[in-house]
Design an enzyme around this catalytic site. Sequence first.
Site, PDB file in Angstrom:
ATOM      1  CG  HIS A 260      -1.241  -5.262   4.073  1.00 29.53           C
ATOM      2  ND1 HIS A 260      -0.489  -4.939   5.428  1.00 29.53           N
ATOM      3  CD2 HIS A 260      -0.604  -4.988   3.224  1.00 29.53           C
ATOM      4  CE1 HIS A 260       0.474  -3.781   4.762  1.00 29.53           C
ATOM      5  NE2 HIS A 260       0.250  -4.062   3.704  1.00 29.53           N
TER       6      HIS A 260
ATOM      7  CD  GLU B 202       0.499   3.461   9.770  1.00 31.86           C
ATOM      8  OE1 GLU B 202       0.799   2.586  10.918  1.00 31.86           O
ATOM      9  OE2 GLU B 202       0.905   3.250   8.924  1.00 31.86           O
TER      10      GLU B 202
ATOM     11  CE  LYS C 258       5.378   2.048   6.049  1.00 32.72           C
ATOM     12  NZ  LYS C 258       3.989   2.164   5.127  1.00 32.72           N
TER      13      LYS C 258
ATOM     14  CG  HIS D 189       6.928  -3.870   9.284  1.00 37.90           C
ATOM     15  ND1 HIS D 189       6.438  -5.335   9.166  1.00 37.90           N
ATOM     16  CD2 HIS D 189       6.084  -3.102   9.477  1.00 37.90           C
ATOM     17  CE1 HIS D 189       5.222  -5.245   9.419  1.00 37.90           C
ATOM     18  NE2 HIS D 189       4.732  -3.766   9.501  1.00 37.90           N
TER      19      HIS D 189
ATOM     20  CD  GLU E 253      -0.496  -2.427   8.966  1.00 43.57           C
ATOM     21  OE1 GLU E 253       0.031  -1.995   9.989  1.00 43.57           O
ATOM     22  OE2 GLU E 253      -0.015  -2.113   7.892  1.00 43.57           O
TER      23      GLU E 253
ATOM     24  CB  SER F 171      -0.948  -0.023   1.304  1.00 44.28           C
ATOM     25  OG  SER F 171      -0.166   0.140   2.341  1.00 44.28           O
TER      26      SER F 171
ATOM     27  CG  ASP G 264      -1.899   1.598   8.672  1.00 45.99           C
ATOM     28  OD1 ASP G 264      -2.665   2.660   8.222  1.00 45.99           O
ATOM     29  OD2 ASP G 264      -0.957   1.108   8.208  1.00 45.99           O
TER      30      ASP G 264
ATOM     31  CE  LYS H 221       2.868  -0.202  10.635  1.00 47.50           C
ATOM     32  NZ  LYS H 221       1.495   0.229   9.910  1.00 47.50           N
TER      33      LYS H 221
ATOM     34  CG  ASP I   8       2.663   4.821   6.135  1.00 40.74           C
ATOM     35  OD1 ASP I   8       3.673   5.243   5.458  1.00 40.74           O
ATOM     36  OD2 ASP I   8       1.911   3.606   6.044  1.00 40.74           O
TER      37      ASP I   8
ATOM     38  CD  GLU J 138       2.347  -5.526   7.668  1.00 42.25           C
ATOM     39  OE1 GLU J 138       1.856  -5.321   8.821  1.00 42.25           O
ATOM     40  OE2 GLU J 138       2.853  -4.424   6.962  1.00 42.25           O
TER      41      GLU J 138
HETATM   42  O1  LIG Z   1       0.927   0.750   5.448  1.00 44.12           O
HETATM   43  C1  LIG Z   1       1.930   0.307   6.140  1.00 44.12           C
HETATM   44  O2  LIG Z   1       1.947   0.985   7.421  1.00 44.12           O
HETATM   45  C2  LIG Z   1       2.753  -0.529   5.682  1.00 44.12           C
HETATM   46  C3  LIG Z   1       3.447  -1.501   6.758  1.00 44.12           C
HETATM   47  O3  LIG Z   1       2.890  -2.181   7.669  1.00 44.12           O
HETATM   48  O4  LIG Z   1       2.307  -1.504   4.660  1.00 44.12           O
HETATM   49  P1  LIG Z   1       3.131  -1.295   3.025  1.00 44.12           P
HETATM   50  O5  LIG Z   1       4.379  -1.686   3.549  1.00 44.12           O
HETATM   51  O6  LIG Z   1       2.191  -2.392   2.309  1.00 44.12           O
HETATM   52  O7  LIG Z   1       2.986   0.019   2.565  1.00 44.12           O
HETATM   53 MG   LIG Z   2       0.413   2.362   6.933  1.00 46.16          MG
END
Ligand SMILES: O=C(O)[C@@H](CO)OP(=O)(O)O
Ligand SMILES: [Mg+2]
Length: 422
Positions: A158, A288, A340, A368, A167, A45, A245, A391, A315, A208
């Site tokens: 996911h 989130e 990230k 992650h 999440e 995502s 999230d 996370k 994020d 995950e």
């Molecule tokens: O959205 C998120 O926070 C992440 C990690 O949990 O997902 P992705 O790495 O798919 O963006």
């Molecule tokens: Mg996120």
Amino acid sequence: MEYPCKIVSIKGREILDSRGNPTVECVVRLSGGDVGRAAVPSGASTGQFEAHELRDGDSSRYGGKGVLAAVQNITKTIAPALYGMDGANIRAIDRALVELDGTENKRGLGANATLGVSLACARAACRALGLPLYRYLGGVRADTLPVPMMNILNGGAHASNNVDIQEFMIMPVGAASFSEGLRWCAQVYHSLGSLLRARGLSTGVGDEGGFAPDLSSDSEAIELIIEAVEGAGFEMHTDFMLALDAAASEWTAEYGYRLPKLGRSYDTDSLIAYWQDLLGRYPICSLEDPLGEEDFIGWASLTEKLGSKAMLVGDDLFVTNTERLRQGIELRAGNAILIKVNQIGTLSESLDAIEMAKKAGFRTIISHRSGETEDTTIADLAVAVNAGYIKTGAPCRSERVAKYNQLLRIEEQLGCSARYGG
Ligand SMILES: O=C(O)[C@@H](CO)OP(=O)(O)O
Ligand SMILES: [Mg+2]
């Protein structure tokens, strides 16, 4: 003795991530003989403002997802430019990478190429200097183990079935130490597994490692988790809090938001009202991406309403980018940032975002990606910057467990000087 940290070789290679997709690995060798290796994670995502992840597009290999071009950029372009540089001067390395790339979002070389080099230099340098990575990056101030935000139930992008929130996480806020908190989380994870089995629901897992049962509503998912927490002998509020999230950028529609699985539409105000209601009903202390990555104004209004009750974590909104974070700080949009490293493509730019966030009183969560490898750099980074939170998924997939286990080792090394929590 000659200085041992001059870069003598940089090599890239294509390896696999936890989804079976190719990703970049980089190996850096220094003049003293020390070698550092790092692997780059990859999201599903992904935010549209993230740094560019270079994929080959050649459909005969991995359906176009190969990373040989990024690997070639490491070997042919980056390596010759960095030879002889001080591999321990990560800022200078990263500045050189940004200049070589020459674009505002790393589409020149690929953020997967630049990040691989940046992280591998740090790994080689800390070896050469005889320090653990967290100590090299964080100096004497690095002493805080993060509270896990453990994703134990997966939805959204996911998991192809079930609910729209991506999440559902548990946070062992009442634990006395990281190791105790991790143990509590694992116990709740098993408790949730037993509960699902008893109800005849699937115990298959998402990307995950969280379970991905067929559920029809967010409330159902939350109530199951609360039952699992209590079933494992813990209490909500005192021992555990919940975190979500939403990954709401995935819901962006022509007019506002459309939840693809539920099939319901919202505008910004009604989605904010939805979150207010949910936070009023359940012990949720972190939310989130509750709104989309372009909805700064909506975020500001949400922060005014809920900012004193919960972490509102950007994020996709901030993408570990100081330009976007600055906007958020100025507009009072959000009060926490997800970090990230591959969203921005170098270690020092990630450190800059963390520093800016802390100065503004924002919380920081090291994260992650849904596509990971056995690389454990984020565990060290979380302690190095005293982030307070991490996370990194459920305790049943080795690429996630690797980070937790590294944190256990760090906690042991820090001994009685280890602190816990955000
Ligand atoms: O959205 C998120 O926070 C992440 C990690 O949990 O997902 P992705 O790495 O798919 O963006
Ligand atoms: Mg996120």
